[in-house]
Enzyme design. Structure first.
Site, mmCIF file in Angstrom:
data_model
loop_
_atom_site.group_PDB
_atom_site.id
_atom_site.type_symbol
_atom_site.label_atom_id
_atom_site.label_comp_id
_atom_site.label_asym_id
_atom_site.label_seq_id
_atom_site.Cartn_x
_atom_site.Cartn_y
_atom_site.Cartn_z
ATOM 1 N N PHE A 46 -6.324 -13.533 6.378
ATOM 2 C CA PHE A 46 -6.664 -14.364 7.528
ATOM 3 C C PHE A 46 -7.958 -13.880 8.189
ATOM 4 C CE2 PHE A 46 -5.986 -15.677 11.930
ATOM 5 C CZ PHE A 46 -5.347 -16.885 11.817
ATOM 6 N N ASP A 157 5.119 -17.227 3.580
ATOM 7 C CA ASP A 157 4.515 -15.939 3.229
ATOM 8 C C ASP A 157 5.431 -14.789 3.663
ATOM 9 O OD1 ASP A 157 2.534 -14.411 2.084
ATOM 10 O OD2 ASP A 157 1.237 -14.403 3.848
HETATM 11 P P1 ATP Z 1 -2.049 -10.384 3.855
HETATM 12 O O1 ATP Z 1 -3.155 -11.020 4.582
HETATM 13 O O2 ATP Z 1 -2.263 -10.250 2.406
HETATM 14 O O3 ATP Z 1 -0.741 -11.028 4.203
HETATM 15 P P2 ATP Z 1 -1.506 -8.320 5.744
HETATM 16 O O4 ATP Z 1 -0.143 -8.846 6.077
HETATM 17 O O5 ATP Z 1 -1.685 -6.824 5.753
HETATM 18 O O6 ATP Z 1 -1.966 -8.865 4.348
HETATM 19 P P3 ATP Z 1 -2.464 -9.273 8.259
HETATM 20 O O7 ATP Z 1 -1.165 -9.930 8.571
HETATM 21 O O8 ATP Z 1 -3.710 -9.988 8.633
HETATM 22 O O9 ATP Z 1 -2.579 -8.963 6.727
HETATM 23 O O10 ATP Z 1 -2.436 -7.852 8.970
HETATM 24 C C1 ATP Z 1 -3.525 -6.929 8.964
HETATM 25 C C2 ATP Z 1 -3.003 -5.634 9.610
HETATM 26 O O11 ATP Z 1 -2.628 -5.882 10.960
HETATM 27 C C3 ATP Z 1 -1.790 -5.065 8.914
HETATM 28 O O12 ATP Z 1 -1.890 -3.653 8.932
HETATM 29 C C4 ATP Z 1 -0.640 -5.523 9.780
HETATM 30 O O13 ATP Z 1 0.452 -4.627 9.707
HETATM 31 C C5 ATP Z 1 -1.265 -5.507 11.175
HETATM 32 N N1 ATP Z 1 -0.659 -6.485 12.078
HETATM 33 C C6 ATP Z 1 -0.580 -7.833 11.894
HETATM 34 N N2 ATP Z 1 0.043 -8.429 12.925
HETATM 35 C C7 ATP Z 1 0.380 -7.431 13.792
HETATM 36 C C8 ATP Z 1 1.072 -7.385 15.050
HETATM 37 N N3 ATP Z 1 1.523 -8.484 15.655
HETATM 38 N N4 ATP Z 1 1.248 -6.178 15.636
HETATM 39 C C9 ATP Z 1 0.790 -5.043 15.055
HETATM 40 N N5 ATP Z 1 0.125 -5.014 13.877
HETATM 41 C C10 ATP Z 1 -0.076 -6.182 13.251
#
Ligand code: ATP
Length: 325
Positions: A46, A157
């Site tokens: 994202f 997802d």
């Molecule tokens: P992908 O995009 O392949 O699903 P991802 O789940 O790691 O991978 P993101 O969801 O964008 O990608 O998250 C990026 C980072 O931010 C990760 O380390 C995730 O644990 C953290 N993160 C996402 N949302 C939150 C939240 N609400 N609170 C704390 N950390 C978060």
């Protein structure tokens, strides 16, 4: 009154449409200037995620806008997802607080999850959960997912990276954002399918079969459904029991072939009674209509034995892969 998602009403309120219902998104619109960005947390498909401040600690998910995509289409898709997120209030779902909806600063603002993702706990820290804890986590995931489905939202997802666990409480993140990620710069490729690492094992056979380089993925017509969410939950259940992904370390082509032909990974290393494995088989049913709902899964889990499983000589380990039939 019905307006398209990217129109504005007379007072300048942004309007969104989900199905045939028009909704005012203004109260969820957070001016970008009001956000204080602090520590960088990580990057996903994202875009970048930051810890920040907006009336307290928040997570700020910045959307990487793709310069090659029509901005209006991108903004519309984004607002549809935001309109969905507003509907979610459940203790096992991350709290949606609002969104920055004025390009070029598109962002989702949610509560900041404490603790760690199940991905970190299982695959990085290699923690092992006992059966009782695995069931408690799976029950909370099912409660959050059952609620999402009741609201007409398909997660699309569900995976251990998107499930946080802190002080015995599960929080699911990233629901309904899949369509937005496809508009993001980092995830698009005109001529070939992008397969993020660790993604395939969550995809159900009907989705795997629809995956054709570029076309289906880019055109947004993969057959995601509540039943494909249940399949993905099966993979989370496998990870909770086993500490590994199914088909771990196998090449993408091999996983696609096996899942597409209904071949399941070996259950040999899975701890747990027959009931525990039967639940896995139900979630991973080749026919999507034969998979249980999250409500049914909760009933099954209530009856699962929580004691450590001791294998008797009359209960042989299944070393061979199992096929759909
Ligand atoms: P992908 O995009 O392949 O699903 P991802 O789940 O790691 O991978 P993101 O969801 O964008 O990608 O998250 C990026 C980072 O931010 C990760 O380390 C995730 O644990 C953290 N993160 C996402 N949302 C939150 C939240 N609400 N609170 C704390 N950390 C978060």
């Amino acid at each position: 009154r019905e307006d398209s998602v990217d129109s504005q009403d007379d007072e300048g309120h942004m309007l969104g449409r989900v199905g045939s219902i028009s909704v005012a998104l203004k109260e969820w619109d957070i001016p970008f200037e009001e956000l204080i960005r602090e520590d960088y947390i990580g990057t996903g498909r994202f875009g970048k995620v930051y810890k920040g401040q907006w009336h307290g600690d928040v997570a700020i998910k910045m959307l990487n806008m793709d310069p090659n995509t029509d901005n209006a289409a991108q903004l519309s898709a984004f607002k549809v997802e935001v309109a969905n997120l507003r509907k979610t209030r459940h203790e096992n779902l991350v709290l949606f607080m609002g969104a920055c909806m004025k390009p070029p600063h598109l962002a989702i603002v949610t509560s900041l999850c404490r603790g760690s993702s199940l991905f970190t706990l299982l695959h990085v820290r290699k923690e092992k959960f006992n059966m009782s804890k695995a069931i408690i986590i799976a029950q909370q995931v099912s409660q959050g997912m059952g609620y999402l489905h009741a609201k007409g939202i398909v997660h699309k997802d569900l995976k251990t990276k998107n499930i946080f666990f802190d002080k015995d409480k599960v929080v699911i993140t990233d629901f309904g954002l899949f369509n937005v990620t496809k508009l993001c710069h980092a995830s698009r490729h005109a001529d070939r399918l992008q397969i993020p690492p660790g993604w395939l094992c969550y995809l159900s056979p009907e989705i795997i079969k629809a995956l054709q380089a570029g076309a289906a993925y880019a055109n947004n017509d993969l057959p995601f459904s509540t039943m494909s969410d249940v399949y993905a939950f099966g993979t989370v259940w496998y990870e909770l029991l086993n500490g590994h992904w199914p088909f771990e370390d196998q090449p993408a082509e091999s996983i696609i072939w096996q899942v597409g032909h209904g071949i399941k990974p070996s259950f040999g290393l899975i701890r747990g009674s027959k009931d525990v494995k039967d639940m896995l088989l139900l979630c991973w049913n080749y026919k999507c209509e034969d998979r249980p709902s999250f409500g049914n899964l909760l009933k099954i889990m209530e009856r699962l034995p929580r004691k450590p499983f001791t294998r008797s000589p009359s209960h042989p380990i299944h070393l061979l892969s199992r096929s759909a039939d």
